[in-house]
Design a protein around this motif. Structure first.
Motif, PDB file in Angstrom:
ATOM      1  N   ALA A 112      35.497  15.628  46.673  1.00 40.08           N
ATOM      2  CA  ALA A 112      36.675  15.173  47.686  1.00 40.08           C
ATOM      3  C   ALA A 112      37.477  16.338  48.194  1.00 40.08           C
ATOM      4  CB  ALA A 112      37.413  14.232  47.080  1.00 40.08           C
ATOM      5  N   GLU A 113      37.785  17.248  47.499  1.00 41.46           N
ATOM      6  CA  GLU A 113      38.407  18.486  48.034  1.00 41.46           C
ATOM      7  C   GLU A 113      37.285  19.168  48.958  1.00 41.46           C
ATOM      8  OE1 GLU A 113      41.273  20.008  44.403  1.00 41.46           O
ATOM      9  OE2 GLU A 113      39.153  20.193  44.262  1.00 41.46           O
ATOM     10  N   GLU A 115      34.778  17.958  50.510  1.00 41.53           N
ATOM     11  CA  GLU A 115      34.762  17.173  51.759  1.00 41.53           C
ATOM     12  C   GLU A 115      35.925  17.204  52.825  1.00 41.53           C
ATOM     13  OE1 GLU A 115      33.919  12.811  51.224  1.00 41.53           O
ATOM     14  OE2 GLU A 115      32.941  12.954  53.345  1.00 41.53           O
ATOM     15  N   ARG A 116      36.931  17.215  52.242  1.00 40.67           N
ATOM     16  CA  ARG A 116      38.178  17.670  53.054  1.00 40.67           C
ATOM     17  C   ARG A 116      38.228  18.544  53.847  1.00 40.67           C
ATOM     18  NH1 ARG A 116      42.533  17.496  49.170  1.00 40.67           N
ATOM     19  NH2 ARG A 116      41.394  15.397  48.676  1.00 40.67           N
ATOM     20  N   ALA A 117      37.605  19.724  53.279  1.00 40.47           N
ATOM     21  CA  ALA A 117      37.539  21.010  53.789  1.00 40.47           C
ATOM     22  C   ALA A 117      36.428  21.062  54.779  1.00 40.47           C
ATOM     23  CB  ALA A 117      37.390  22.271  52.849  1.00 40.47           C
ATOM     24  N   VAL A 119      35.693  18.489  56.587  1.00 38.83           N
ATOM     25  CA  VAL A 119      35.888  17.644  57.748  1.00 38.83           C
ATOM     26  C   VAL A 119      37.066  18.479  58.617  1.00 38.83           C
ATOM     27  CG1 VAL A 119      37.667  15.577  58.283  1.00 38.83           C
ATOM     28  CG2 VAL A 119      35.557  15.453  56.544  1.00 38.83           C
ATOM     29  N   GLU A 120      38.020  19.312  57.750  1.00 38.77           N
ATOM     30  CA  GLU A 120      38.978  19.943  58.576  1.00 38.77           C
ATOM     31  C   GLU A 120      38.124  21.326  59.304  1.00 38.77           C
ATOM     32  OE1 GLU A 120      41.547  21.345  55.599  1.00 38.77           O
ATOM     33  OE2 GLU A 120      42.504  19.437  55.421  1.00 38.77           O
ATOM     34  N   THR A 121      37.091  21.731  58.945  1.00 38.59           N
ATOM     35  CA  THR A 121      36.589  23.071  59.460  1.00 38.59           C
ATOM     36  C   THR A 121      35.065  23.050  60.153  1.00 38.59           C
ATOM     37  OG1 THR A 121      35.473  23.597  57.324  1.00 38.59           O
ATOM     38  CG2 THR A 121      37.598  24.341  57.616  1.00 38.59           C
ATOM     39  N   ARG A 122      34.565  21.874  60.068  1.00 36.32           N
ATOM     40  CA  ARG A 122      33.306  21.433  60.641  1.00 36.32           C
ATOM     41  C   ARG A 122      32.402  22.630  60.862  1.00 36.32           C
ATOM     42  NH1 ARG A 122      31.860  16.427  61.231  1.00 36.32           N
ATOM     43  NH2 ARG A 122      34.082  15.201  61.085  1.00 36.32           N
ATOM     44  N   HIS A 151      27.924  15.263  56.901  1.00 36.78           N
ATOM     45  CA  HIS A 151      28.795  16.084  57.989  1.00 36.78           C
ATOM     46  C   HIS A 151      28.092  17.084  58.896  1.00 36.78           C
ATOM     47  CE1 HIS A 151      32.350  13.907  56.802  1.00 36.78           C
ATOM     48  NE2 HIS A 151      32.142  14.209  55.306  1.00 36.78           N
TER      49      HIS A 151
END
Lengths: 393, 393
Positions: A112-113, A115-117, A119-122, A151
Motif C-alpha cells: 500500500a505504501e 501504491e500510494r507513491a 499514485v502520487e508520482t505517476r 498504474h
C-alpha cells in the motif's frame, strides 16, 4: 562468510579454466544459447530476452536503467537500504526525474505504501531492490507487478543479493526487468550480470534502437532518442545474443563459462531445492548467533535466507574482531554501510558456502573471537544451538 | 588464428581457476595494487592511475570517453576503420560535438593531416584508434601527443588490438588516456579492460567527481556536471583502486586474476621481446601467405605485427573456406567489416598463438582449403616461404 562475494563453487572455477573459442564459433554461440535457456530457469521466466551483461552486477543495473529511461522520464525508487540509493543514483545519471520514498533501514515497504507513491508520482518506471544486502532484508515483490501494471508503470528489480537463495518469480510476480550477479547465491565470481526482460520491456528498449555507425546497413534503425550508452545498449546487446549476431562487444568468454556453470548448478539442484538449502543453513546460522547471545538486526520476518545482520556487542571493536576472524581462522564476515557501519556485522551463508560445516566452523571461530574480545559468551552456545536446529529436522 | 579473441595462455587459464577471496581481503587489495604496477610496465608509463575496468575492451573505451567528455565538448575522431566509427559513436552518445576526418580503409593519417583537423576543429579531446583490427593497420602515434599538447587537446587512444604486440609508449608518446583488452596480444579472455590516465586526464575526471548517495559523507564531492555513467565513473573507480577503497562495483575477482597473469607474462618476457616475437611470427605468416600466392590488403608499411589482411582469392567463397578451416582443421580466421566483408580475410598471430607451430599449421591447412576450393596454389609454397623466413634469422 560475508555478504558476498563468497567462495566460488569448484565446478565454476573448473569451467572457467577451459580454453577459449572464437566469438562466432558455433560452440560459442551454442554456449550463449544454452546460457539464455538456463537463466530462464533461474529467473523463473519464459522471457526470450534473458542473457548476461559483461560486467559486475552494477553493470546489469545500469544496462537496465539506461536502456529503459529516457532523460526526463519519471522514475520512482523506494529506498530501504544502501542499494536503493544506488538505483536512485544511477537513474539520476540517466537523466530521470527521480522520486524517492524511504523506509528506515531494517524495515521494508507495504504494498500500500508503494501504491500510494505510484499514485502520487505517476512514474514510467518503478525501480526497487529485492534483497538489499546492506540491511539483509528482502522487499516482498509478489504484489508489485500487478500494482505497477494497474498504474501503467514498468517494474525493474535488482535481485543480485537474493537470486538463487530466496523465492524469486519473474513471470508469476509480473516483473518487467530483473538483474543479478554471480557473486552471491549463484556461487560464482563477480563480473557477469544475468538479466531478463519482458516483452513489454523489450518493446520500450527496441523503440530506441540505433545501430552504430561502422556496422550499420541501409534501412537499419537510427533512433531520435538513442540509448545514452553504447556498451549498455540493450537493443544492440539483444541483437548480439539473438539470431542476427550483430557485432557489439566481444563476449567475455571465461565469464560466460562461469555464468553458465553457475546456472547449471542451480537448475540441476532445482530452484525450490536451492532456496530450501539457503533457508536451512541460514536459519541454522541464525539459531547459532542467537545461541551465542547476539542480537539480530532488522525485521526478521523479511530477512533474506542467505545473510543475517547482528548487532556488534558492546565493548568489542567490530573491525578488529573481523580482522581477527580473517587472520586467525580464514573466515571473512562483513560490516555494513552508512548508519550501520561499525554497528552491524553481516554474516552470509550463500552459494557454495551454504553448508553445515561452514556454519558450524564460523560459529566456533566467532565464539573464540568474542571471548577474547571480552564479550561474555556461553561456551558451545552457538554451535550447540545450530546442531540442535539441524537435529530437529 | 583470427583477429582476436584468440586462445588464452594456459598460465592465464590456471590463474583464473584460483579460489576467490573477499573484496577487501588484504590479499585481494594486494593483487589489485600488483596489477596496477604490472600494467604500468605494459603501457610503459609511470601513471599512478593505471588499473582495469570490469568489462570488455569496449567498456574501457566508454569509461574513458564518458568520464572525459561533458555534453557539448568538441571531440575530433580521425577514422581509418570500423573501430574509429565506434569511438565516434560512443563520443556522440556521451553528448559530444563530434568532428570526424576519414581516410580510406587500408591507409592511415599523416601527422600533418591530423594537425590540420585539430587546428580546424579545436577539440578538447582527440580520440583515435591505435591499431584498427578491421583493416589490420596501426596509426603512428609517436608525434601525436606533442601535437595535441601544442593545441591544448587531450589525447585518447584505443590500443586493444595493438598493445603487447607492437611498440606502444604511453609516456614517451604523450598519450593522456589509453585503454585495451586482454583478448589480443595479452593472451587472455575478453572481459577486463586495462586503462591508464595521465595526471592531466585525472584532473579532468576528478573535477567532475560526485560520490554517490548512500555512501557519501559530509564534505564529499558533488559535481555540477557529474559523469553520466555511474559504472564507468573513473573518478569513483580511481577512489576504489586507491587508498580510500571507496565502495563502488565489486571487483571481478577472476577477471582480475586473469588480467594480472596476462601482464605478468608480458612483463616477465619484456615488452620489447614480446613485440619482437609478434614481429617474427607475424612476418613469417605474411611470408607464407605471399608464398601461397595471396595478395595482402592495406599499406604494409604500417601493418600491425599481429594481424594481416589478405584479399580473398577470386573464385572461392570466403565464408565457406573459413568454415572448412574451422570444421576440418580446428583453425579460425576472420573476415572483416563493412566494405571489407567477404573481400578480406584477417589472420592473426598474437598472444599465445604467436608461435612457429601455429603459423606453419595454419599455412598448411589454408593451402589444402584453397586447393579444394579451386584456387591454384603452389604445393608447399606457404609453409616453405615461412620456414625460409624463419631459417634466415
Amino acid at each position: 562468510m560475508g555478504p558476498g562475494p563468497i567462495n566460488a563453487d569448484p565446478r565454476v572455477l573448473r569451467a572457467m579454466s577451459a580454453q577459449l573459442v572464437g566469438q562466432y564459433d558455433p560452440a560459442m554461440t551454442a554456449y550463449m544459447n544454452e546460457t539464455m535457456e538456463l537463466y530462464r530457469g533461474v529467473f523463473r521466466t519464459a522471457n526470450a530476452a534473458t542473457l548476461v551483461v559483461d560486467g559486475t552486477s552494477r553493470a546489469g543495473i545500469e544496462a537496465a536503467l539506461v536502456s529503459l529511461i529516457e532523460p526526463g522520464d519519471r522514475v520512482l525508487v523506494p529506498v530501504f537500504g544502501r542499494f536503493g540509493h544506488l538505483l536512485r543514483e544511477i537513474a539520476e545519471r540517466c537523466g530521470a526525474e527521480v522520486h524517492v520514498v524511504e523506509r528506515e533501514w531494517g524495515t521494508v515497504f507495504t504494498p500500500a505504501e508503494i501504491e500510494r507513491a505510484i499514485v502520487e508520482t505517476r512514474p514510467k518506471l518503478v525501480a526497487i531492490v529485492h534483497g538489499d544486502t546492506s540491511t539483509t532484508l528482502a522487499q516482498p515483490l509478489d504484489e508489485l507487478g500487478a500494482l505497477c501494471d494497474k498504474h501503467g508503470a514498468l517494474l525493474y528489480t535488482d535481485a543480485t543479493a537474493s537470486l538463487g537463495g530466496n523465492l524469486f518469480e519473474v513471470d508469476a510476480w509480473g516483473i518487467d526487468v530483473a538483474t543479478a550477479g554471480l557473486q552471491k547465491c549463484l556461487a560464482g565470481p563477480s563480473g557477469s550480470a544475468p538479466i531478463t526482460l519482458s516483452e513489454r520491456a523489450v518493446g520500450v528498449v527496441n523503440a530506441r534502437k540505433s545501430i552504430e555507425a561502422g556496422i550499420r546497413s541501409v534501412g537499419d534503425a537510427v533512433s531520435a532518442s538513442p540509448i545514452r550508452s553504447n556498451y549498455f545498449d540493450l537493443a544492440m546487446i539483444l541483437d548480439y545474443w539473438g539470431p542476427k549476431r550483430l557485432n557489439h562487444h566481444t563476449e567475455a568468454t571465461t565469464m560466460l563459462y562461469g555464468a553458465r556453470e553457475c546456472a547449471r548448478l542451480l537448475v540441476e539442484e532445482g530452484m525450490p531445492e536451492a532456496v530450501e538449502r539457503h533457508r536451512l543453513h541460514g536459519s541454522a546460522m541464525v539459531a547459532g548467533l542467537v545461541g551465542l547471545g547476539l542480537e539480530l538486526f532488522g525485521d526478521q520476518g523479511v530477512r533474506m535466507n542467505n545473510v543475517v545482520g547482528v548487532e556488534i556487542p558492546a565493548g568489542i571493536d567490530g573491525d578488529a574482531a573481523r580482522a581477527a576472524l580473517l587472520a586467525d581462522y580464514g573466515i571473512e564476515i562483513g560490516t555494513s554501510f552508512g548508519p550501520l557501519h561499525g554497528r552491524v556485522w553481516r554474516i552470509g551463508t550463500m552459494g557454495y558456502n551454504a553448508r553445515r560445516d561452514t556454519v558450524l566452523t564460523t560459529l566456533a571461530a566467532l565464539e573464540q573471537v568474542l571471548r577474547r574480545g571480552g564479550v561474555p559468551v556461553t561456551a558451545g552456545g552457538g554451535v550447540g544451538a545450530a546442531i540442535d536446529f539441524y537435529g530437529e529436522r
